[in-house]
Scaffold this active site. Structure first.
Site, PDB file in Angstrom:
ATOM      1  N   ILE A   1       0.792  -1.345  -0.023  1.00 57.23           N
ATOM      2  CA  ILE A   1      -0.043  -0.155   0.099  1.00 57.23           C
ATOM      3  C   ILE A   1       0.825   1.231   0.126  1.00 57.23           C
ATOM      4  O   ILE A   1       0.554   2.166  -0.831  1.00 57.23           O
ATOM      5  CB  ILE A   1      -0.980  -0.005   1.432  1.00 57.23           C
ATOM      6  CG1 ILE A   1      -1.700  -1.200   1.424  1.00 57.23           C
ATOM      7  CG2 ILE A   1      -1.751   1.357   1.166  1.00 57.23           C
ATOM      8  CD1 ILE A   1      -2.575  -1.369   2.478  1.00 57.23           C
TER       9      ILE A   1
ATOM     10  N   SER B   1       4.592   3.080   1.982  1.00 59.10           N
ATOM     11  CA  SER B   1       5.532   2.960   3.178  1.00 59.10           C
ATOM     12  C   SER B   1       5.902   4.320   3.613  1.00 59.10           C
ATOM     13  O   SER B   1       5.849   5.449   3.189  1.00 59.10           O
ATOM     14  CB  SER B   1       6.983   2.611   2.545  1.00 59.10           C
ATOM     15  OG  SER B   1       7.289   3.128   1.136  1.00 59.10           O
TER      16      SER B   1
ATOM     17  N   GLY C   1       8.294   6.342   6.842  1.00 59.14           N
ATOM     18  CA  GLY C   1       9.844   6.497   7.020  1.00 59.14           C
ATOM     19  C   GLY C   1      10.595   5.214   7.553  1.00 59.14           C
ATOM     20  O   GLY C   1      11.629   4.831   6.857  1.00 59.14           O
ATOM     21  N   SER C   2       9.801   4.477   8.319  1.00 59.10           N
ATOM     22  CA  SER C   2      10.562   3.230   8.913  1.00 59.10           C
ATOM     23  C   SER C   2       9.589   2.131   8.760  1.00 59.10           C
ATOM     24  O   SER C   2      10.098   0.935   9.338  1.00 59.10           O
ATOM     25  CB  SER C   2      10.534   3.269  10.481  1.00 59.10           C
ATOM     26  OG  SER C   2       9.509   3.932  10.820  1.00 59.10           O
ATOM     27  N   SER C   3       8.396   2.269   7.879  1.00 57.78           N
ATOM     28  CA  SER C   3       7.683   1.011   7.832  1.00 57.78           C
ATOM     29  C   SER C   3       7.378   1.007   6.540  1.00 57.78           C
ATOM     30  O   SER C   3       7.133   2.052   5.488  1.00 57.78           O
ATOM     31  CB  SER C   3       6.195   1.294   8.927  1.00 57.78           C
ATOM     32  OG  SER C   3       5.639   2.378   8.380  1.00 57.78           O
ATOM     33  N   GLU C   4       6.520  -0.231   6.483  1.00 59.55           N
ATOM     34  CA  GLU C   4       5.987  -0.503   4.870  1.00 59.55           C
ATOM     35  C   GLU C   4       4.517  -0.919   5.394  1.00 59.55           C
ATOM     36  O   GLU C   4       4.327  -1.841   6.408  1.00 59.55           O
ATOM     37  CB  GLU C   4       6.644  -1.237   3.814  1.00 59.55           C
ATOM     38  CG  GLU C   4       7.088  -2.388   4.434  1.00 59.55           C
ATOM     39  CD  GLU C   4       8.167  -3.220   3.352  1.00 59.55           C
ATOM     40  OE1 GLU C   4       8.905  -2.410   2.829  1.00 59.55           O
ATOM     41  OE2 GLU C   4       7.813  -4.233   3.212  1.00 59.55           O
TER      42      GLU C   4
ATOM     43  N   ASP D   1      -0.261  14.215  14.501  1.00 57.12           N
ATOM     44  CA  ASP D   1       0.135  14.028  13.175  1.00 57.12           C
ATOM     45  C   ASP D   1      -1.111  14.126  12.585  1.00 57.12           C
ATOM     46  O   ASP D   1      -1.463  13.253  11.531  1.00 57.12           O
ATOM     47  CB  ASP D   1       1.045  12.875  12.816  1.00 57.12           C
ATOM     48  CG  ASP D   1       1.799  13.148  11.238  1.00 57.12           C
ATOM     49  OD1 ASP D   1       1.548  14.516  10.681  1.00 57.12           O
ATOM     50  OD2 ASP D   1       2.074  12.334  10.917  1.00 57.12           O
TER      51      ASP D   1
END
Ligand SMILES: Nc1ncnc2c1ncn2[C@@H]1O[C@H](COP(=O)(O)OP(=O)(O)OP(=O)(O)O)[C@@H](O)[C@H]1O
Length: 831
Positions: free
Chosen positions: A463, A465, A467-470, A608
């Site tokens: 779907i 990604s 900064g640190s994840s997908e 955020d």
């Protein structure tokens, strides 16, 4: 649909759908076809009751079709074999199933060419339970829950019809659109454990592509375009290629003897050298390939087409005590269009061995012998992958039915095929030739699946990604679509890694809350960290996560985000020449407020908030991404953060100045009002199609203007003064003057119906007015009070009326209020 497709009449009736399952079920395509019978469009159909005699007839018909072609003009060759082993060389000899297919008006043209073998289209999971073979089963009992099933056969890219064309030289594609709700109850629907699952899966199918090659093999690929019955999916677009070869039910003793002979033929057939990977001799094999073409989160990506300042993401900024702001931004955090990310999954799953009567057999459950037996001479990467998965599937399924796995496959050693070349590092579960097991590190193909707490989730597409994840779109074994967030921890220090885990904590805390995305399951592969998370302590201060540590979070799946919805809405309004749709605005604004109220009540500050972090799930907006909230102490009202974080366009002044000192020497903190500012930016964007500071293009200009208390936000002309008012309440520079969620939720902008309520009868009039006054008096008086704080904004007054007019209106209101008060007192005295 192109004209060629349009030529093909719709293939209507449940039978069409049935064809998919039995064909897979029986290694013979023709045998599968009796279930096509009940269609009015299928002329030569077997009785829908599917008697045993009918079954045998069909099996025979199937084997007839396995004979070499005797087609005039076609040079016969010993090499004519199915590319995919079970689907045999398809002559045009009139096999029952073939005829039925061909006789269908929709398939008339196809029938002239090659006869397709319908196959099951569904995801397969190692360990997915099959129904046991039981005497009571009608092998073809695959029924439509809905009376009608429209199947729209489309022929794509078909070369000219030519019966004499060399076999094996071309491939053809046919699209099948179907709608309906299928429940499979037969043993041949071997992939589904529960009819409900199968049903829900099939019910979601809308478009199926079946690809034929000239050997009558079938490669069914399904683009799933879901109509979300059961609200499982709103839209799913996946390509599913499925190849299923299912064995005969040996427990059907009456049938076994008669059929066994045929099965032997089939085995021999399957054992031909050029047979491709996905074939099991006696054992049943299902190969399923899923090409998920589009995780339908195009939404999450679309909005980023307006990449400008809106997408600047502030990742880390300055720390306390550092006078010079070192703002680090992550700009243009463009999410890849999901359509560009495609996952192809292929797997081979064994069916229970013919000899096995184990009722608790699992698809994919098979002995090592069987596994070795399964794949032969993979001739392409596809087959290699299939083999790879096949091996993995066995290991997974091994837990389900070890007994079954010991069932000797067959005495026919010639059927045993060499395993294909193992892919490095992938075939960890393979068994060696001596039959002894090698240690299994992984019993599934990580290219195709995620495993979270022992449960497999098949990948459907990435779907996006962060900064640190997908985040991936996945499907579980019960055919539910989820989003799976994978956060990489390797190399991070434990403190940071623990920070990531706090998102889990928040989501756990928010479980059951309607307007928050739900965490279904999670796993932290670093057990030290997992224990810390579970115990709620964070004792490890030093060290880094050494292993390949990951956090997996299985989440409710959101179909579209507010950012995309907004851009679509704006496009729509622009095309209609409209400015704003207030009802649309109210509807979603209220949901946004409710979601934020939920977290604020839990003393969580999101930090955020932006349109992309509100996802539409089954028609309701839900809040996602607590990645920044994780850094906030949940039990404080105001948060002192170590860094400034957020997304620039939605960041409050105090978020920029976090930890600095204000004019009075107080440390600036971020709390709930900071979220309210972000909400103001979202509402502004909903109203005007852009964020309040979008004209400031550079980071520093934005920073400067937002942190300037004297800067006046420009509000374009707007017809509803309450809308203007509510935006101003959210975007007050002074955080103490910003409204809180409860006030915003009772703001008059959200209660327009009162003015449209049916006029009360004469007697009720006064009473209704009082009820309204009761409910709105506090808001009204708050508004009055606030309007008296500080100087009145001229622009605000102007938009209401002239100042003189306003004064006389106020006098009138005040006179009436006094009079009303007198009457209320009077009536109380009389009571
Ligand atoms: N539950 C979900 N359902 C559907 N899509 C999701 C879901 N959760 C996240 N996404 C999408 O996945 C993408 C990445 O989400 P994620 O929250 O990890 O990233 P981010 O907020 O951009 O970055 P970061 O993790 O650094 O905050 C986004 O496009 C988001 O819309």
């Amino acid at each position: 649909m192109d004209s060629e497709e349009a030529d093909l009449p719709p293939f209507r009736s449940s039978t069409s759908t049935r064809s998919l399952v039995p064909a897979t079920a029986l290694a013979s395509p023709a045998a599968a076809l009796p279930s096509l019978s009940s269609s009015g469009t299928s002329a030569a159909s077997a009785p829908s009751s599917h008697s045993q005699a009918g079954l045998l007839r069909d099996v025979q018909a199937a084997f007839k079709r396995h004979r070499r072609l005797e087609h005039p003009g076609v040079k016969q060759s010993n090499d004519i074999r199915p590319r995919r082993a079970v689907a045999p060389t398809g002559s045009l000899a009139p096999g029952a199933g073939a005829r039925r297919f061909r006789d269908s008006p929709a398939l008339g043209r196809l029938g002239k060419k090659k006869i397709p073998d319908a196959e099951t289209v569904m995801p397969s999971f190692p360990g997915m339970e099959t129904k046991s073979f039981d005497e009571s089963f009608n092998p073809f009992d695959v029924r439509m829950d809905q009376a009608s099933c429209d199947i729209d056969w489309k022929e794509k890219d078909l070369p000219p019809v030519n019966d004499t064309e060399p076999l094996g030289s071309s491939s053809r594609k046919v699209q099948v659109s179907m709608q309906g709700n299928i429940t499979s109850q037969g043993p041949y629907a071997h992939v589904a454990t529960e009819p409900g699952n199968l049903s829900s899966y099939f019910s979601s199918l809308a478009l199926t592509e079946i690809e034929f090659d000239s050997c009558s093999q079938v490669e069914g690929s399904t683009v799933i375009n879901q109509d979300l019955q059961r609200q499982k999916l709103l839209t799913v677009e996946s390509d599913v290629i499925s190849k299923s070869y299912v064995n005969m039910p040996t427990t059907l003793s009456q049938r076994t003897a008669a059929v066994q002979d045929k099965v032997h033929q089939l085995r021999n057939f399957l054992n031909q050298p050029s047979t491709q990977s996905s074939v099991a001799g006696l054992s049943c094999v299902t190969t399923t390939s899923v090409h998920s073409s589009a995780a339908p989160m195009s939404s999450s990506t679309t909005c980023y087409s307006h990449l400008n300042q809106e997408d600047q993401r502030l990742v880390t900024v300055k720390t306390l005590g550092d006078p010079s702001p070192r703002l680090v931004k992550q700009e243009n955090m463009m999410k890849l269009p999901t359509t560009s990310v495609m996952t192809t999954s292929e797997m081979v799953v064994d069916e229970p061995a013919l000899a096995s009567h184990n009722s608790s057999s699992y698809v994919g459950d098979k002995s090592e012998d069987k596994k070795v037996n399964v794949c032969k001479e993979p001739s392409s990467m596809k087959e290699e992958r299939a083999l790879k998965y096949d091996v993995a599937a066995q290991a997974t399924a091994g837990v389900a039915s070890s007994e079954q796995s010991k069932v000797p496959l067959s005495g026919d050693s010639s059927l045993i095929k060499k395993p294909g070349p193992a892919l490095p590092g992938k075939d960890e579960n393979a068994t060696n030739r001596t039959g002894t097991s090698v240690p299994r590190k992984r019993n599934y193909d990580p290219d195709l699946f995620f495993k979270v707490n022992g449960k497999l989730y098949q990948k459907l597409g990435k779907i996006g990604s962060g900064g640190s994840s997908e985040v991936h779109k996945v499907i579980s074994s019960d055919c539910t679509i989820y989003a799976l967030k994978k956060i990489k921890l390797k190399g991070r220090d434990y403190a940071t890694a623990y920070g990531f885990c706090q998102e889990i904590e928040y989501l756990n805390k928010l479980k059951g809350k309607n307007n928050i995305i739900q965490l279904i399951d999670y796993e932290v592969t670093d057990k030290t960290l997992q224990n810390e998370v579970r115990s709620g302590s964070m004792n490890i201060k030093d060290g880094r996560v050494k292993e390949d540590g990951f956090i997996y979070m299985v989440l409710e799946y959101g179909e579209i985000d507010l950012a995309l919805m907004l851009s679509q809405k704006w496009k729509e309004m622009e095309s209609l020449g409209q400015m704003i749709d207030e009802n649309w605005l109210r509807f979603y604004w209220q949901q946004i407020l409710q979601a934020v109220r939920t977290i604020h009540e839990e003393r969580i500050v999101h930090s955020d908030l932006k349109p992309a972090n509100f996802l539409l799930v089954k028609g309701s907006l839900k809040l996602i991404d607590f990645g920044i909230a994780k850094a906030i102490m949940s039990d404080t009202t105001n948060i002192q953060r170590e860094s400034q974080v957020g997304t620039l366009s939605y960041m409050s002044p105090e978020a920029f100045m976090c930890n600095e000192q204000d004019a009075n020497g107080n440390v600036i903190k971020c709390g709930r009002p900071s979220d309210i500012w972000s909400l103001g930016c979202i509402l502004y964007q909903m109203v005007y199609g852009r964020t309040p500071f979008s004209e400031y293009k550079t980071f520093w200009s934005k920073f400067k203007v937002i942190t300037d208390p004297n800067h006046e936000i420009v509000y374009g002309p707007i017809s509803n003064p309450w809308l203007l008012n509510i935006m101003k309440k959210c975007l007050a520079w002074d955080r103490n003057k910003r409204w809180r969620i409860p006030q915003l939720l009772s703001h008059p902008f959200l209660a327009p119906l009162q003015s449209y309520a049916a006029p009360p009868s004469h007697e009720e009039e006064g009473c209704t007015l009082l009820v309204h006054l009761m409910s709105d008096a506090s808001t009204f008086s708050t508004l009055l009070k606030e309007s008296m704080e500080g100087p009145l904004s001229v622009s605000e007054v102007e938009s209401l009326a002239s100042q003189d007019g306003l004064c006389s209106l106020l006098s009138e209101v005040s006179r009436l209020c006094l009079e009303l008060r007198g009457r209320v007192r009077e009536s109380r005295r009389q009571q």
